[in-house]
Design an enzyme around this catalytic site. Structure first.
Site, PDB file in Angstrom:
ATOM      1  N   HIS A 148     -73.859 116.374  28.392  1.00 44.52           N
ATOM      2  CA  HIS A 148     -74.653 117.587  28.197  1.00 44.52           C
ATOM      3  C   HIS A 148     -73.857 118.823  28.609  1.00 44.52           C
ATOM      4  O   HIS A 148     -73.861 119.843  27.903  1.00 44.52           O
ATOM      5  CB  HIS A 148     -75.961 117.510  28.994  1.00 44.52           C
ATOM      6  CG  HIS A 148     -77.001 116.652  28.357  1.00 44.52           C
ATOM      7  ND1 HIS A 148     -76.946 115.287  28.381  1.00 44.52           N
ATOM      8  CD2 HIS A 148     -78.156 116.984  27.680  1.00 44.52           C
ATOM      9  CE1 HIS A 148     -78.004 114.795  27.746  1.00 44.52           C
ATOM     10  NE2 HIS A 148     -78.735 115.786  27.312  1.00 44.52           N
ATOM     11  N   HIS A 200     -76.941 112.897  36.825  1.00 40.90           N
ATOM     12  CA  HIS A 200     -75.513 113.047  37.098  1.00 40.90           C
ATOM     13  C   HIS A 200     -75.295 113.523  38.522  1.00 40.90           C
ATOM     14  O   HIS A 200     -76.169 114.159  39.125  1.00 40.90           O
ATOM     15  CB  HIS A 200     -74.865 114.049  36.136  1.00 40.90           C
ATOM     16  CG  HIS A 200     -74.682 113.527  34.748  1.00 40.90           C
ATOM     17  ND1 HIS A 200     -73.720 112.595  34.433  1.00 40.90           N
ATOM     18  CD2 HIS A 200     -75.339 113.810  33.594  1.00 40.90           C
ATOM     19  CE1 HIS A 200     -73.799 112.317  33.138  1.00 40.90           C
ATOM     20  NE2 HIS A 200     -74.768 113.046  32.610  1.00 40.90           N
TER      21      HIS A 200
END
Length: 410
Positions: A148, A200
């Protein structure tokens, strides 16, 4: 535009890539990279856990919704639906570059993920928010780098570059500053969102941003040459087909299978379908002279009609491409004697059944003998099916749908 002659650099490029694939396999390049990098990354991910927990203390249902929606808006499925609109709005050059850049980013990011095979933050103690099925699939991938973050840096950065290059002469310094501020804000929010959602660690996001900057800088150096090749080069479709085929084999094997390879295959198919369609119809539908949205020739109402006609068409094309591939690929593999299996698309296809049928085939042609001499391996036919269905979707968006627009006088 397509010519019978083949420039020397094309076979050299493909042979070099093939040589890399063979050498990497023989030398165990993926294992070497993993054994060197993975332990270091794992230590950083573990050490980042307190920082993630600190950020997640801000937990609120509205923040959950905000970051989930934001990350969905910069995801691969969103770009898959958004990119055709660029072509249909008259910004074909931007559409070409964004499509290829997205495929490049997806390949680089997912290749590194599966090569390193570093885990995401441990859950628990980290709270992981997966509000959609796509996020659940994303959670099955490895962590470093954050796709992303990488995609947001590259695509928003390239979009800003395009706007400045196309309309920069009409913009003052304040407008340019706003543009840069929007890009920085989007990258920051997406990066914080990935940490907040527990998807993450800090090192994953930093790696994603860093790689995104490097990929964007590289792309800005070569995008003009790539665009010239696609629109007016020789042997474009054949070369891109060979490149796509080799890239599938150049992809590293992860420790445990993840959806990353499926995403990569899909966008490699999108890139091939777009390139092949544009190469054939560039002068008709994709030059810089085509009407752009908000112009007298392409009003918002007409553009809305294009969307209503275009979206169902590309979905039908995707469905038909998948159905054709599910029927055709097993027949071709059976004829050539290539051992295949299917993970999900063809439930009736069993590796054992195929092997039995293959052994019963007494007449073996020259091509079959050649293929049988290759290293024995059972190939997943779903890879080819997935590639072809997304190639069909992209081809229809840049070739078939514009033809329909002309018939409908859109």
């Amino acid at each position: 535009m397509e010519s019978g002659s083949i420039p020397l650099w094309q076979p050299l490029c493909l042979f070099n890539l093939l040589g890399f694939v063979v050498a990497a396999s023989l030398l165990g390049l993926t294992r070497m990279i993993r054994s060197t990098v993975q332990p270091w990354v794992i230590r950083r991910v573990e050490s980042n856990t307190p920082l993630i927990l600190q950020i997640q203390k801000l937990h609120h249902k509205y923040l959950d919704s905000f970051f989930s929606v934001l990350c969905r808006l910069v995801s691969v499925p969103f770009y898959t639906g958004f990119l055709p609109l660029l072509f249909w709005s008259g910004h074909s050059r931007l559409g070409r570059q964004m499509t290829l850049l997205m495929a490049f980013c997806d390949y680089v990011g997912n290749s590194i993920k599966d090569a390193v095979s570093a885990p995401r933050p441990s859950c628990p103690p980290v709270r992981r928010v997966t509000a959609t099925e796509d996020e659940e699939d994303n959670a099955m991938e490895y962590g470093l780098p954050s796709s992303h973050a990488l995609n947001t840096v590259c695509l928003s950065g390239y979009l800003l570059h395009y706007v400045l290059k196309t309309y920069g002469h009409e913009m003052d310094g304040f407008s340019v500053l706003i543009g840069f501020s929007l890009v920085f804000s989007l990258v920051f929010l997406v990066s914080i969102g990935r940490i907040y959602l527990g998807m993450h660690s800090f090192i994953d996001v930093v790696a994603g941003i860093t790689m995104g900057i490097l990929v964007l800088a590289f792309w800005l150096m070569v995008h003009g040459k790539i665009d010239n090749f696609i629109t007016s080069g020789q042997n474009v479709t054949s070369f891109w087909a060979g490149l796509s085929f080799l890239l599938l084999f150049a992809y590293p094997t992860p420790e445990v299978p993840t959806p990353s390879f499926e995403y990569h295959t899909s966008f490699i198919g999108v890139a091939f379908g777009a390139v092949s369609g544009i190469q054939q119809t560039y002068m008709m539908f994709h030059t810089e002279d085509v009407p752009r949205i908000f112009s007298p020739e392409l009003s918002l109402l007409v553009f809305s009609g294009r969307i209503l006609a275009g979206i169902p068409t590309i979905l039908v094309a995707k469905f038909c491409s998948k159905a054709l591939a599910k029927w055709l690929l097993p027949v071709i593999c059976n004829t050539l004697g290539i051992p295949i299996k299917s993970s999900c698309y063809i439930t009736a296809l069993k590796e054992s059944d195929y092997s039995k049928n293959k052994s019963d085939n007494k007449q073996i042609g020259y091509l079959q003998r050649t293929i049988s001499s290759l290293p024995h391996k059972t190939y997943d036919v779903d890879t080819g099916i997935r590639f072809l269905q997304y190639a069909g979707l992209a081809w229809s968006a840049v070739d078939l749908v514009p033809y329909i627009f002309t018939l409908l006088k859109f």
